[in-house]
Design an enzyme around this catalytic site. Structure first.
Site, PDB file in Angstrom:
ATOM      1  CG  ASP A   1      -2.136  -0.680   1.128  1.00 21.27           C
ATOM      2  OD1 ASP A   1      -2.397  -1.163   0.016  1.00 21.27           O
ATOM      3  OD2 ASP A   1      -2.893  -0.733   2.116  1.00 21.27           O
TER       4      ASP A   1
ATOM      5  CE  LYS B   1      -7.731   0.012  -1.308  1.00 20.65           C
ATOM      6  NZ  LYS B   1      -8.178  -0.373  -0.029  1.00 20.65           N
TER       7      LYS B   1
ATOM      8  CG  MET C   1      -8.578   7.429   6.246  1.00 23.30           C
ATOM      9  SD  MET C   1      -9.562   6.075   5.603  1.00 23.30           S
ATOM     10  CE  MET C   1     -10.205   5.325   7.084  1.00 23.30           C
TER      11      MET C   1
END
Ligand code: SAH
Length: 467
Positions: free
Chosen positions: A250, A272, A385
């Site tokens: 990732d 991502k 996030m």
């Protein structure tokens, strides 16, 4: 001088230890583990040694050493603090060809008691030939780190099937290949992951199918790489990183961590970003299945912990449906890493009795969360996030009852040398973040524990920014 490495079965054999202090104790403990029949001679016996000997059959003679004490002994350890006496005992022993170890003076004797890595029934012994016991101990520590603790269970399983395998596979080359595959493939991994009965079942299946080829080798390791600092990897993560044939990693996995992956492994970026999903989740799931079915050992490496906002659950669901072997290795999640490295304890007796991990991901320009549940004192909120939704998060928490002066922190690139910590409160943090360019990934911590940062920060202190 070169030594002959030797492992001796000393069970029930007479061994003499001369000395009653802490060094004698260390040697007695080693002999006890090997179930030797031990006699100790020393005018004074320290308390710890005395306690070790209570409830054992070790015989203690609380008196000075006599020359006749060495008679009939198989191994002698001279561990007194009198060098002349140690030498005298050693001379006597050598005259009679009895093995002698002189504690802390290897050259006086002829036997070394090595540093041992014990994975019963496996034992790895290290000696520096008396040059430096400290070096031997350091080396032992390194070996400890890279020798999985379940190697003993693996040896036990192999021993159990040794005879059957010798009968089933008569050709010695084929048998060696069989064991190499078992010991380097999914069966060994199952043992190391604690799945003993599944491993045994697979071994039986492999034996009875007469399939001694390599095609069941494929498997997936879903591994948490932690928040960034490579020192926060687990031993298991590191071991699997070094044996995988292919790595699917990732964006959050740091370069320093990628440097620790096997050099010749195939590396596939599945990173991502918020709105730029290099590979869609479904394609990642299928990619893992495809690589494993090609017989590869696939490392799925994720930032933090795979089960915390990592979609690890979805990935293993597909693997399960497709019958691909896998194991999951936890990692240090960003909340734990960033909290430690910014000196903000997530729970604290005087501040927070609970801690909630929340995703602050923006969807359709808003953050949809149960604000009534979140807006409470005495708990810590950690938003993953949350950078783009930061002002909405702060606003909603205030609207739902939290004081606007509730301390709040934003940690960017936590646990790395580029870590930055911005400290403010619910009303000031969004502005603070706007006026300082912060780099992702970032984590937001809200709650009274944030105030402890002033006192407890310890890492990269020059980079702190306060409102
Ligand atoms: N599975 C990961 C989280 C993945 S979600 C874990 O357990 O940590 C991605 C979010 O994690 C980022 O948006 C950020 O909020 C957080 N994050 C991950 N690494 C971080 C780091 N080093 N510093 C700050 N936040 C981090």
């Amino acid at each position: 001088m070169s030594l002959l490495p030797l492992f001796i079965d000393i069970k029930n054999k007479p061994c003499l230890v001369v000395g009653g202090g802490t060094i004698a104790l260390r040697k007695v403990k080693m002999l006890s583990k090997a179930e030797a029949s031990i006699t100790i001679v020393a005018p004074t016996i320290c308390q710890a040694l005395q306690e070790h000997c209570n409830d054992t059959s070790i015989s203690i003679h609380a008196r000075e050493f006599n020359n006749s004490d060495i008679n009939e002994q198989c191994l002698i350890i001279a561990a007194t603090d009198d060098q002349a006496l140690n030498k005298h005992i050693s001379d006597l022993a050598k005259q009679k060809n009895i093995l002698i170890n002189v504690a802390d003076d290897f050259k006086q004797g002829d036997v070394v008691l090595p540093s041992v890595i014990n994975r019963d029934p496996i034992q790895i012994a290290v000696t520096t030939g008396g040059a430096s016991p400290v070096l031997a101990r350091l080396l032992r520590r390194n070996l400890e780190r890279c020798t999985p603790s379940a190697y003993g269970s693996l040896a036990v399983l192999v021993e159990k099937y040794r005879q059957t395998t010798s009968e089933a596979i008569v050709d010695t080359d084929a048998r060696r290949r069989f064991w190499e595959e078992v010991l380097q493939g999914p069966i060994a991994e199952m043992v190391l992951a604690g799945k003993l009965s599944a491993a045994e079942e697979s071994l039986q299946k492999k034996l009875s199918s007469k399939d001694f080829t390599n095609n069941d080798k494929g498997e997936v390791y879903l591994v948490g790489a932690g928040p960034g600092d490579p020192d926060l990897l687990t031993f298991r993560a590191l071991r699997l990183m070094q044996q995988a044939d292919a790595v699917v990693y990732d964006r959050l996995v740091s370069d320093q961590i990628m440097d620790l992956v096997r050099k010749d492994a195939e590396k596939i970026y599945a990173g991502k970003q918020r709105s730029n999903h290099s590979l869609q989740q479904e394609s990642i799931n299928q990619l893992l299945v495809r690589l494993a079915k090609q017989g590869k050992r696939v490392l799925r490496l994720k930032g933090g912990d795979p089960f915390i906002f990592g979609r690890g659950g979805e990935e293993i669901e597909t693997l399960m449906e497709e019958g691909v072997h896998f194991q999951v290795v936890p990692g240090i999640t960003a909340a734990a890493g960033c909290a430690s490295y910014s000196g903000i304890p997530l729970a604290h007796r005087d501040h927070a009795q609970a801690c909630i991990f929340v995703t602050g991901h923006l969807r359709d320009g808003t953050v949809n969360l149960n604000w009534d549940m979140l807006a409470h004192t005495n708990q810590t909120l950690v938003f993953y996030m949350g950078l783009h939704g930061l002002s909405i998060i702060c606003e909603q928490l205030i609207n739902h009852g939290l004081n606007e002066q509730t301390p709040a922190a934003l940690i960017s690139k936590g646990t790395t040398p580029d870590q930055r910590v911005l400290i403010g409160d619910l009303s000031s943090l969004p502005n603070l973040v706007d006026t300082h360019h912060v780099q992702s990934p970032t984590l937001i911590i809200v709650g009274s524990v944030v105030s402890l940062h002033t006192k407890l920060h310890w890492y990269l202190t020059e980079k702190e920014i306060k409102a």
